[in-house]
Scaffold this motif. Structure first.
Motif, PDB file in Angstrom:
ATOM      1  N   ILE A  73      31.266  -8.243  43.618  1.00  0.00           N
ATOM      2  CA  ILE A  73      32.058  -8.757  42.682  1.00  0.00           C
ATOM      3  C   ILE A  73      31.073  -9.404  41.886  1.00  0.00           C
ATOM      4  CG2 ILE A  73      33.886 -10.524  41.898  1.00  0.00           C
ATOM      5  CD1 ILE A  73      34.888  -9.853  44.801  1.00  0.00           C
ATOM      6  N   GLN A  77      34.860 -10.641  37.259  1.00  0.00           N
ATOM      7  CA  GLN A  77      35.525 -10.840  38.168  1.00  0.00           C
ATOM      8  C   GLN A  77      36.498 -11.989  38.789  1.00  0.00           C
ATOM      9  OE1 GLN A  77      33.150  -7.778  40.346  1.00  0.00           O
ATOM     10  NE2 GLN A  77      34.841  -5.453  39.655  1.00  0.00           N
ATOM     11  N   ASN A  82      40.763 -16.183  36.476  1.00  0.00           N
ATOM     12  CA  ASN A  82      41.053 -14.782  37.976  1.00  0.00           C
ATOM     13  C   ASN A  82      41.451 -15.898  39.242  1.00  0.00           C
ATOM     14  OD1 ASN A  82      40.959 -12.906  35.980  1.00  0.00           O
ATOM     15  ND2 ASN A  82      38.760 -12.323  36.655  1.00  0.00           N
ATOM     16  N   ILE A  89      40.644 -10.192  45.210  1.00  0.00           N
ATOM     17  CA  ILE A  89      39.577  -9.348  44.486  1.00  0.00           C
ATOM     18  C   ILE A  89      39.141  -8.655  44.878  1.00  0.00           C
ATOM     19  CG2 ILE A  89      37.979  -9.040  42.603  1.00  0.00           C
ATOM     20  CD1 ILE A  89      38.789 -12.109  42.159  1.00  0.00           C
TER      21      ILE A  89
END
Length: 134
Positions: A73, A77, A82, A89
């Protein structure tokens, strides 16, 4: 002539490793898992946020500590926007973790507020019998 290696079916069974980490910590890199005994192939990594909003930090990333890090990740991201309540994720791609190498989480930004404990789940298989993530 094609050479083949026969490995018992038990070595192809998916294994799961789970850990938690509090993102309300100083900026830095923290160990999540270490490859032990034999190499493993990580097939999927998922980080799940708690039922709260993140505060203070700028972003997170998850990567290996290999000479050429493999990124699960990236910081885009894992950007603060997020990391919403109960967000997940995930990275689904085979990445080999060599014996003795680690999966690490990097936090950028500052700490504020209370605990923000996330759960990291990894689905993996041993390359050779005995490989595990601890």
């Amino acid at each position: 002539m094609l050479n083949t290696i026969q490995i018992p079916i038990r070595d192809y069974i998916n294994k799961v490793a789970v850990t938690t980490i509090d993102l309300n910590q100083a900026a830095g890199t923290y160990d999540l898992f270490t490859g032990t005994i034999q190499n493993v192939v990580v097939e999927k990594l998922i980080i799940q946020m708690p039922d709260a909003a993140a505060a203070g930090l700028t972003s997170i990333s998850i990567q290996t500590n290999e000479t050429t890090p493999q990124v699960f990740i990236n910081s885009q991201q894992g950007a603060l926007g997020n990391l919403t309540a109960l967000a997940q994720i995930a990275k689904e791609a085979p990445i080999v973790i060599t014996t003795g190498k680690k999966i690490q989480l990097t936090i950028t930004g500052t700490t504020t507020g209370g605990a923000y404990v996330c759960t990291i789940t990894v689905l993996y298989k041993a390359v050779v019998a005995g490989g595990t993530l601890t």
